[in-house]
Design an enzyme around this catalytic site. Structure first.
Site, PDB file in Angstrom:
ATOM      1  N   ASN A  91      -3.917   2.710  -9.891  1.00 49.58           N
ATOM      2  CA  ASN A  91      -3.695   2.496  -9.033  1.00 49.58           C
ATOM      3  C   ASN A  91      -4.489   0.400  -9.418  1.00 49.58           C
ATOM      4  O   ASN A  91      -3.691  -0.188 -10.584  1.00 49.58           O
ATOM      5  CB  ASN A  91      -5.382   2.679  -8.067  1.00 49.58           C
TER       6      ASN A  91
ATOM      7  N   CYS B 166      -9.114  -3.065  -3.999  1.00 49.31           N
ATOM      8  CA  CYS B 166      -8.016  -3.580  -3.193  1.00 49.31           C
ATOM      9  C   CYS B 166      -8.381  -3.069  -1.634  1.00 49.31           C
ATOM     10  O   CYS B 166      -9.237  -3.197  -1.056  1.00 49.31           O
ATOM     11  CB  CYS B 166      -7.257  -2.841  -3.929  1.00 49.31           C
TER      12      CYS B 166
ATOM     13  N   GLY C 172       1.076  -1.710  -0.032  1.00 48.94           N
ATOM     14  CA  GLY C 172      -0.160  -0.132   0.173  1.00 48.94           C
ATOM     15  C   GLY C 172       0.617   1.221   0.112  1.00 48.94           C
ATOM     16  O   GLY C 172       2.262   1.010   0.665  1.00 48.94           O
ATOM     17  N   ALA C 173       0.500   2.334  -0.582  1.00 44.34           N
ATOM     18  CA  ALA C 173       1.548   3.835  -0.947  1.00 44.34           C
ATOM     19  C   ALA C 173       1.620   4.102   0.023  1.00 44.34           C
ATOM     20  O   ALA C 173       2.948   4.220   0.332  1.00 44.34           O
ATOM     21  CB  ALA C 173       0.613   4.082  -2.596  1.00 44.34           C
ATOM     22  N   ALA C 174       1.379   4.729   1.237  1.00 46.71           N
ATOM     23  CA  ALA C 174       1.299   5.331   1.998  1.00 46.71           C
ATOM     24  C   ALA C 174       1.890   4.579   2.748  1.00 46.71           C
ATOM     25  O   ALA C 174       3.100   5.146   3.303  1.00 46.71           O
ATOM     26  CB  ALA C 174      -0.152   5.912   2.795  1.00 46.71           C
TER      27      ALA C 174
ATOM     28  N   ASP D  14      -1.836   4.982  -6.395  1.00 46.19           N
ATOM     29  CA  ASP D  14      -0.543   4.563  -5.960  1.00 46.19           C
ATOM     30  C   ASP D  14       0.369   5.809  -6.572  1.00 46.19           C
ATOM     31  O   ASP D  14       1.192   6.124  -6.185  1.00 46.19           O
ATOM     32  CB  ASP D  14      -0.116   3.427  -6.510  1.00 46.19           C
TER      33      ASP D  14
HETATM   34  C1  RUB Z   1      -2.155  -1.631  -3.239  1.00 48.17           C
HETATM   35  C2  RUB Z   1      -3.451  -0.368  -3.784  1.00 48.17           C
HETATM   36  C3  RUB Z   1      -3.768   0.491  -2.746  1.00 48.17           C
HETATM   37  C4  RUB Z   1      -3.073   1.914  -3.418  1.00 48.17           C
HETATM   38  C5  RUB Z   1      -3.492   3.490  -2.050  1.00 48.17           C
HETATM   39  O1  RUB Z   1      -1.475  -1.608  -4.067  1.00 48.17           O
HETATM   40  O2  RUB Z   1      -2.882   0.088  -5.304  1.00 48.17           O
HETATM   41  O3  RUB Z   1      -4.751   0.902  -3.471  1.00 48.17           O
HETATM   42  O4  RUB Z   1      -2.094   1.836  -2.317  1.00 48.17           O
HETATM   43  O5  RUB Z   1      -3.083   2.512  -0.812  1.00 48.17           O
HETATM   44  P1  RUB Z   1      -0.800  -3.731  -3.180  1.00 48.17           P
HETATM   45  P2  RUB Z   1      -2.888   3.965   0.189  1.00 48.17           P
HETATM   46  O6  RUB Z   1      -0.850  -4.129  -2.646  1.00 48.17           O
HETATM   47  O7  RUB Z   1       0.169  -4.316  -4.507  1.00 48.17           O
HETATM   48  O8  RUB Z   1       0.927  -2.623  -2.711  1.00 48.17           O
HETATM   49  O9  RUB Z   1      -4.408   3.744   0.457  1.00 48.17           O
HETATM   50  O10 RUB Z   1      -3.096   2.986   1.452  1.00 48.17           O
HETATM   51  O11 RUB Z   1      -1.780   4.568  -0.286  1.00 48.17           O
END
Ligand code: RUB
Length: 326
Positions: free
Chosen positions: A211, A132, A25-27, A201
């Protein structure tokens, strides 16, 4: 000395965990990468400022090279490494640690603010379709629930890694009734939902949203059925290099995530493609919710210029060690 042997164990471990998607997840990736740079600064026994900076650059390169699509990762590294100040190693170390702490606080604040803004889109009795697992999207749902809004959710499984299970578990903890569906059922459920909510992302200067794979097709279907498509993405997801025409790199992951050994043996020798992300054009997105407010995708470029200007340099980007070195 600029080599992989000076990498702090925390940097190697974090890089490996990001690559393996234990940290995902990006964050969350951004937070972990900044924290790892702080660990590198703490562990460094460099005796000169230039050796100290070289070690940090090497750590940043190792972290950067783990996954290519989420721009929050280079944005986090850039934030920590740009503008560190000091004439001695001790001063530089302190400066890095201050920037890491500020970065992490800002990340939390941004998500909280974004959540409150996004929560305003929901009203009692709404059903939200998710894709996701996004902590930014969850922040909107959490804030809505906290404000007393009655919600239900239809949660897509999200093959091949099933991140929808994380979303389902988190929503259960919030007492939001959840219906889990396989990805292929999403189109059929669009008549039963009021919003499509997902994260991002990377967001390009033209408002395209990168995303988890499946977002683009889902957004087309949602638009067709009149379901608003909302992307929750704090500003660290804005991809400053796209201001100068760069394309966002889409990660291709291992075939084994799609087809295990047994199934492969049964089917025979075939190719498997496993792109992890896709690009949703701005015309299929209604709003991007950030900590600075909601934007139609086409106008997100204004925010991008304001926050990043033309500062897209990557101080770590000279050639150096990767995870497999040293
Ligand atoms: C995660 C994904 C999430 C974004 C945003 O992909 O696509 O929608 O990263 O996440 P993966 P957040 O599981 O392959 O990392 O809002 O937590 O930054």
């Amino acid at each position: 000395m600029d080599d992989a042997s000076n990498l702090a164990p925390e940097v190697r471990e974090t890089a490996q965990r990001i690559a393996d998607m234990e940290i995902r997840g990006a964050a969350t990736i951004a937070d972990a990468a900044a924290t790892a740079l702080g660990a590198q600064a703490a562990a460094s026994d460099a005796t000169t400022p230039s050796a100290f900076r070289a070690e940090l650059d090497a750590a940043a390169r190792t972290l950067h090279d783990t996954r290519p699509t989420a721009v929050s990762l280079p944005n986090a590294l850039r934030y920590v490494l740009n503008d560190i100040e000091g004439d001695t190693v001790a001063e530089l170390r302190q400066s890095v640690q201050r920037r890491v702490a500020t970065f992490r606080d800002d990340l939390d604040d941004a998500q909280e603010r974004l959540g409150r803004i996004g929560a305003g889109r929901f009203t009692d009795g709404d059903t939200v379709l998710t894709h996701c697992h996004s902590t930014d999207a969850m922040a909107c749902l959490e804030a809505a629930v906290e404000a007393g809004t009655d919600l239900e959710a239809v949660v897509k499984e999200t093959r091949p890694r099933n991140q929808g299970h994380i979303t389902a578990r988190r929503l259960r903890e919030l007492d939001v009734p959840v219906t889990l569906i396989v990805d292929n059922a999403a189109h059929q459920f669009l008549d039963d939902v009021d919003h499509l909510l997902c994260g991002a992302d990377s967001i390009a200067a033209d408002g395209s949203v990168v995303n988890k794979i499946g977002t683009a097709g889902l957004a087309v279907s949602a638009r067709d059925r009149g379901v608003p498509v909302v992307v929750a993405a704090q500003s660290i997801k804005l991809h400053p290099k796209t201001l100068t025409g760069a394309a966002v790199k889409i990660e291709q992951r291992a075939a084994e995530e799609v087809l295990d050994e047994e199934a492969r043996a049964d089917i025979g020798d075939i190719d498997v493609a496993n792109p992890a992300f896709d690009v949703t054009p701005p015309r299929h997105v209604d709003a991007i919710v950030t900590e600075h407010g909601q934007f139609p995708p086409e106008s997100v470029v204004v925010l991008m210029r304001e926050l990043f200007g033309e500062r897209v340099e990557e101080p770590w980007s000279d050639s150096g060690p990767s995870l497999n070195d040293g």
